[in-house]
Design a protein around this motif. Structure first.
Motif, short mmCIF file in Angstrom:
data_model
loop_
_atom_site.label_atom_id
_atom_site.label_comp_id
_atom_site.label_asym_id
_atom_site.label_seq_id
_atom_site.Cartn_x
_atom_site.Cartn_y
_atom_site.Cartn_z
N SER A 49 33.29 20.93 62.54
CA SER A 49 32.53 22.16 62.27
C SER A 49 32.72 23.15 63.42
CB SER A 49 31.05 21.83 62.10
OG SER A 49 30.49 21.46 63.35
N VAL A 50 32.14 24.31 63.24
CA VAL A 50 32.22 25.36 64.25
C VAL A 50 31.58 24.90 65.57
CG1 VAL A 50 31.49 27.73 64.77
CG2 VAL A 50 32.16 27.12 62.46
N HIS A 51 30.57 24.05 65.46
CA HIS A 51 29.85 23.57 66.64
C HIS A 51 30.50 22.32 67.25
CE1 HIS A 51 26.82 26.48 65.61
NE2 HIS A 51 26.73 25.95 64.40
N LYS A 65 31.03 19.40 65.72
CA LYS A 65 30.60 18.14 65.11
C LYS A 65 31.58 17.73 64.03
CE LYS A 65 25.63 18.26 65.68
NZ LYS A 65 24.35 18.16 64.97
#
Length: 100
Positions: free
Chosen positions: A30-32, A34
């Protein structure tokens, strides 16, 4: 693992390789940062057993409709307070009637 491997006409190491490839192909970052799964089902291998878990919850249509019913029941008293008087035809001027 043995039964699934024989069903797929493959040996167990090949089946493990296929399953690991599937796992890596259905995950993304994901963008974060994860790691998230894109698959509808997830699985893990415990000894010689493959455990399959549904990762996406089933949609709960019943809860949605119940919330809508409660909202409607809350609106009914407000709607009952509104007086409908023959669409105001006898009270409205001709300029107001074009909006009806």
């Amino acid at each position: 693992m043995g039964k699934l491997a024989s069903y797929m006409e493959a040996d167990e190491p090949t089946l493990r390789s296929i399953l690991m490839t599937y796992t890596h192909k259905t995950h993304a970052v994901s963008v974060h940062g994860k790691i998230i799964s894109n698959a509808d089902v997830d699985f893990y291998i415990d000894d010689d057993m493959i455990h399959v878990v549904e990762t996406k919850p089933a949609k709960r249509y019943g809860d949605y409709f119940m919330r809508q019913i409660v909202k409607l029941e809350e609106m009914i008293p407000d709607v009952d307070k509104i007086e409908i008087t023959s669409l105001c035809l006898d009270r409205c001027s001709s300029s107001d009637q074009k909006f009806l």
